[in-house]
Scaffold this active site. Structure first.
Site, short mmCIF file in Angstrom:
data_model
loop_
_atom_site.label_atom_id
_atom_site.label_comp_id
_atom_site.label_asym_id
_atom_site.label_seq_id
_atom_site.Cartn_x
_atom_site.Cartn_y
_atom_site.Cartn_z
N MET A 15 0.84 -1.21 0.00
CA MET A 15 0.00 0.00 0.00
C MET A 15 0.87 1.26 0.00
O MET A 15 0.68 2.16 -0.81
CB MET A 15 -0.93 -0.01 1.23
CG MET A 15 -2.07 0.95 1.11
SD MET A 15 -3.20 0.42 -0.19
CE MET A 15 -4.50 1.60 -0.05
N VAL A 57 -0.33 2.56 7.98
CA VAL A 57 0.08 1.35 8.73
C VAL A 57 -1.13 0.42 8.87
O VAL A 57 -2.20 0.69 8.32
CB VAL A 57 0.69 1.72 10.11
CG1 VAL A 57 1.91 2.62 9.92
CG2 VAL A 57 -0.33 2.41 11.02
N GLU A 67 -4.45 -1.74 9.81
CA GLU A 67 -5.80 -1.25 10.16
C GLU A 67 -6.12 -1.63 11.61
O GLU A 67 -6.97 -2.47 11.89
CB GLU A 67 -6.81 -1.84 9.17
CG GLU A 67 -8.20 -1.24 9.23
CD GLU A 67 -8.33 0.15 8.62
OE1 GLU A 67 -9.47 0.61 8.52
OE2 GLU A 67 -7.33 0.80 8.29
N LYS A 94 -2.37 2.75 14.84
CA LYS A 94 -2.52 4.03 14.13
C LYS A 94 -2.40 5.20 15.10
O LYS A 94 -1.74 6.20 14.81
CB LYS A 94 -3.87 4.08 13.39
CG LYS A 94 -3.87 3.24 12.09
CD LYS A 94 -5.16 3.44 11.32
CE LYS A 94 -5.23 2.57 10.09
NZ LYS A 94 -4.33 2.98 9.00
N SER A 135 -9.74 2.44 6.10
CA SER A 135 -10.97 2.13 5.37
C SER A 135 -12.18 2.05 6.29
O SER A 135 -13.31 2.07 5.84
CB SER A 135 -10.80 0.82 4.60
OG SER A 135 -10.37 -0.19 5.48
N HIS A 152 -8.55 8.04 2.28
CA HIS A 152 -8.75 6.62 2.03
C HIS A 152 -8.52 6.29 0.56
O HIS A 152 -9.32 6.64 -0.29
CB HIS A 152 -10.16 6.21 2.48
CG HIS A 152 -10.49 4.78 2.21
ND1 HIS A 152 -11.78 4.35 1.96
CD2 HIS A 152 -9.70 3.68 2.12
CE1 HIS A 152 -11.75 3.04 1.73
NE2 HIS A 152 -10.52 2.62 1.81
N ASN A 205 -7.57 -0.02 -3.27
CA ASN A 205 -6.53 -0.92 -3.76
C ASN A 205 -6.91 -1.53 -5.10
O ASN A 205 -8.04 -1.96 -5.25
CB ASN A 205 -6.34 -2.04 -2.72
CG ASN A 205 -4.89 -2.46 -2.61
OD1 ASN A 205 -4.03 -2.00 -3.36
ND2 ASN A 205 -4.62 -3.35 -1.69
N GLU A 237 -11.31 8.88 -0.89
CA GLU A 237 -12.27 9.48 0.04
C GLU A 237 -11.49 10.38 1.00
O GLU A 237 -10.57 9.91 1.66
CB GLU A 237 -12.98 8.40 0.86
CG GLU A 237 -14.13 7.73 0.14
CD GLU A 237 -14.81 6.68 1.03
OE1 GLU A 237 -16.03 6.76 1.19
OE2 GLU A 237 -14.13 5.77 1.54
N ASN A 282 -17.47 2.00 1.82
CA ASN A 282 -17.59 0.71 2.53
C ASN A 282 -18.92 0.59 3.27
O ASN A 282 -19.48 -0.49 3.38
CB ASN A 282 -16.42 0.51 3.50
CG ASN A 282 -15.19 0.01 2.76
OD1 ASN A 282 -15.30 -0.67 1.74
ND2 ASN A 282 -14.01 0.36 3.25
N TYR A 321 -16.48 5.05 -9.08
CA TYR A 321 -15.01 5.06 -9.01
C TYR A 321 -14.45 4.15 -7.92
O TYR A 321 -13.32 3.70 -8.02
CB TYR A 321 -14.51 6.50 -8.77
CG TYR A 321 -14.58 7.40 -9.97
CD1 TYR A 321 -14.49 6.90 -11.26
CD2 TYR A 321 -14.71 8.78 -9.81
CE1 TYR A 321 -14.54 7.74 -12.37
CE2 TYR A 321 -14.75 9.63 -10.92
CZ TYR A 321 -14.67 9.11 -12.19
OH TYR A 321 -14.70 9.94 -13.27
#
Length: 729
Positions: free
Chosen positions: A329, A405, A407, A412, A434, A455, A458, A467, A505, A668
């Protein structure tokens, strides 16, 4: 002055030429670009009449006073025009043909000087003249098929006669923007020169045509007569092209194949008859749902870009960035930043993670070299914009940090609080999360106003959406800088407010919930995949879950269940395990470990290829509680209704500001079928009343996930829609 309008002027004489040359200049007042609105087309008709009645002219140059030539028709008018019906559209196009034909039939040679973009109707204007000269950096093309229509102002008639049927099919069916060198090679233009020499080049061509050195009349005969192909050549060119283009465009996008049919039908005809065929086909396509939705998509995209531009104007410059957490990522984010020219530090605590991130970036750049998009030298130059590091040494000069880093809120939180103490007071911190609440992640920060979500989806280099998530304490400066950076990276940023799962999501998981309920009631997951792919999704829900990863899906599902317990707390029906959880517990994570709802093998290119797996079916049997028969329509309704309803709720809750932004985010971010226009356009197309009726019928059996909101019911009663004729801004 021969003619003066709001967008067009015609004068005798040019900077260097005598007054026997007319110069028609497009310069739409109050706009940064030229476009062919209905009013501008009317003006063009008046301007041509003025030229026709002027005596003593020996030539015409058509040019632009703006940085572009003409970007095309005014797409904001399309929905209103389409509403007027087939007869009106045919008549409108034939009137435009009359104007364009009048330019083509002028009693002296004509040339267009193309200084910038000449697209759609703008390209078709250039085709009316005998010759074309083009600036080195200009682009030309007919992108109408991308809007579900076809070139309706002579593009399907003139271009094949100028550059050959096969080349014209490639341009028109592909909707490509073509560079000057390619246009010259194909014979679409006669010369390519620096912009400052365009007028001289145009005048030189006119002089040579007037003297008889260049035969402009022969050019006209070629453009106005039948296409020079014998029946066998025609069959070879058109039938082969139709098969190939149909395979590429797919069943939901009829315009590219229709355009080939129009070229084919008009091939043996003279200009007038061929244009009548084109006008009728344009009108037929314009009245289709696909064209309506694709035009809506374009208008929505303009709304999103306009909003992003407003933020950009307020943003402090982002000249140096950093990503925390290397790996796939982080490497993807670093690559995207460097590829678009923004230097980035890539930090991790482990040497091997930094190496993995660099390897990912190198791999992506190498692919660009393979595709001849970059030279090896350019790749080396861009790679120097990525600086790997294990320390925070240079973070004092960073304008914006992307934390990427694992999730996990604790990890975080620790990383964000640490980096905040090492960067400047105005540095913007962002989190590529996410699911984790931005407001929650800001709790231990000293400057929460400088923090927001960023956000990425992937794989970062492919997915256009970012986002930008505003937490409770996020300031405007943080949002503006993050939007500006996303745009600089070539992404489409959409600003949303904080909630579990944010927008994309949050909307996706009710769709997975619908899938889990179907499987629980005996639906075959492979059949569900096939039906949803036929509906227009790039991949069905089971396949998508394999790509997302079952561990990621379970974690995100738990976040959603906690945030929206009534609707999403029981994604597996009565609270028992869902098929997704069963896969996860049996270590079938999807493509990550080559087994999920499908098994994965490498294809010839080394990419994962899905194959059916009996073991997956055995595991799924554990969650099946009843065996029901479902029609294709049942499956579509049960998948789409929860997704659409959650989009409605996000709009009502103020998570997203406009229908345009909500629909673009889904297209998108998760590949919502573009030709259906987005979830809210999908509801509009069905009619809100019908949609509510469908949802109510399902909610009786399946519960709150399918229950319409009170506001949606009121909209249904009032006969309202999410969109007026144009995109809501």
């Amino acid at each position: 002055m021969i003619y003066q309008g709001n967008a067009i002027s015609v004068a005798r004489g040019t900077k260097t030429g005598g007054d026997d040359i007319a110069m028609l200049t497009f310069d739409l007042k109050g706009e940064s670009i030229n476009k062919l609105s209905s009013a501008v087309v009317t003006e063009l008709g008046d301007a041509v009449k003025a030229i026709q009645s002027e005596s003593g002219l020996k030539g015409l140059v058509i040019g632009s006073a703006k940085d572009v030539f003409i970007v095309g028709a005014d797409i904001t008018e399309f929905h209103g025009l389409f509403d007027k019906g087939e007869e009106y559209l045919v008549e409108m196009n034939l009137k435009v043909h009359d104007i364009f034909n009048a330019i083509e039939d002028l009693p002296f040679p004509t040339v267009t000087a193309i200084n910038g973009l000449a697209l759609g109707g703008g390209c078709e204007v250039t085709l009316t003249t005998d010759f074309r000269v083009m600036g080195e950096k200009a682009k030309i093309g007919l992108p109408e098929t991308k809007l579900g229509i076809l070139p309706g102002w002579g593009g399907c008639v003139r271009l094949p006669r100028m550059i050959g049927a096969d080349n014209a099919i490639e341009w028109i069916a592909g909707g490509t923007e073509n560079r000057a060198d390619a246009a010259l090679k194909m014979g679409a233009v006669d010369a390519v020169v620096p912009n400052e020499s365009l007028e001289d080049a145009a005048l030189d061509i006119l002089a040579r045509a007037y003297s008889g050195e260049l035969d402009y009349q022969a050019r006209r005969d070629e453009k106005t007569g039948p296409l020079k192909l014998n029946p066998i050549e025609q069959m070879m060119a058109f039938e082969t092209a139709k098969g190939y283009v149909k395979g590429k465009a797919g069943p939901h996008y009829p315009a590219p194949v229709e355009a080939i049919k129009v070229i084919q039908k008009g091939a043996g005809e003279e200009r007038g008859r061929a244009q009548a065929i084109e006008a009728k086909a344009f009108a037929k396509l314009a009245l289709s749902d696909v064209a309506f939705n694709l035009v809506g998509l374009f208008l929505n995209d303009q709304v999103v870009k306009k909003k992003a531009s407003k933020y950009e104007k307020q943003a402090r410059p982002v000249k140096q960035t950093a990503v925390l957490g290397a790996g796939i990522m982080g490497g993807g984010i670093a690559y995207q930043s460097a590829s678009k020219g923004t230097p980035i530090l890539m930090k991790d605590i482990k040497e091997e993670a930094v190496e993995l991130g660099l390897k990912e970036s190198r791999k992506l750049f190498a692919k660009q070299v393979e595709r001849k998009k970059l030279t090896t030298e350019q790749m080396a130059e861009k790679l120097t914009l990525i600086r790997p590091t294990l320390s925070y040494g240079d973070f004092g000069h960073v304008d914006l940090v992307v934390e990427a880093v694992v999730e996990n809120p604790k990890v975080k939180d620790a990383v964000l609080t640490e980096v905040e103490g090492l960067v400047g007071e105005e540095t913007i911190l962002t989190s590529n999360t996410s699911t984790i609440s931005i407001t929650r992640l800001a709790e231990n920060l000293k400057r929460p106003e400088n923090f927001c979500g960023m956000h990425f989806f992937n794989p970062v280099h492919r997915m256009p959406l970012v986002e930008v998530i505003r937490g409770e304490k996020t300031g405007d400066a943080a949002v503006a800088a993050t939007v500006a950076y996303a745009r600089a990276m070539g992404k489409t940023p959409i600003v949303v407010n904080d909630c579990p799962g944010f927008l994309v999501n949050r909307v996706l998981f009710p769709y997975f919930g619908g899938f889990s309920l179907l499987v629980e009631q005996g639906a075959d997951f492979q059949r569900v995949d096939k039906i949803m792919e036929k509906f227009g999704w790039p991949m069905g829900p089971a396949y998508l879950l394999d790509v997302v990863g079952m561990d990621t899906a379970v974690h995100a599902g738990e976040v959603m269940a906690e945030g929206f317990p009534e609707r999403m707390g029981q994604m597996g029906g009565d609270g028992s395990k869902s098929a997704i959880q069963v896969m996860y517990e049996n270590e079938r994570l999807g493509q990550k470990n080559d087994k999920g709802f499908y098994a994965y093998e490498e294809d010839k290119k080394g990419k994962p290829k899905k194959v059916s797996d009996d073991k997956a079916y055995e595991l799924v049997k554990q969650v099946v509680k009843s065996e029901q028969e479902f029609s294709d329509e049942d499956i579509i309704a049960r998948m789409m209704v929860p997704l659409c309803l959650e989009t409605v709720r996000c709009l009502e809750d103020g998570i997203v500001e406009t229908p345009a932004e909500a629909d673009m985010a889904l297209i998108y971010g998760i590949g919502f079928p573009p030709f259906r226009g987005g979830a809210l356009r999908y509801i509009d197309a069905m009619g809100i009343g019908e949609f509510v009726k469908l949802a109510d019928g399902l909610a009786d059996e399946l519960g709150p996930l399918y229950a319409p909101t009170d506001k949606l019911r009121k909209m249904a009663e009032a006969g309202e829609r999410f969109y007026t004729t144009q995109a809501q801004s």
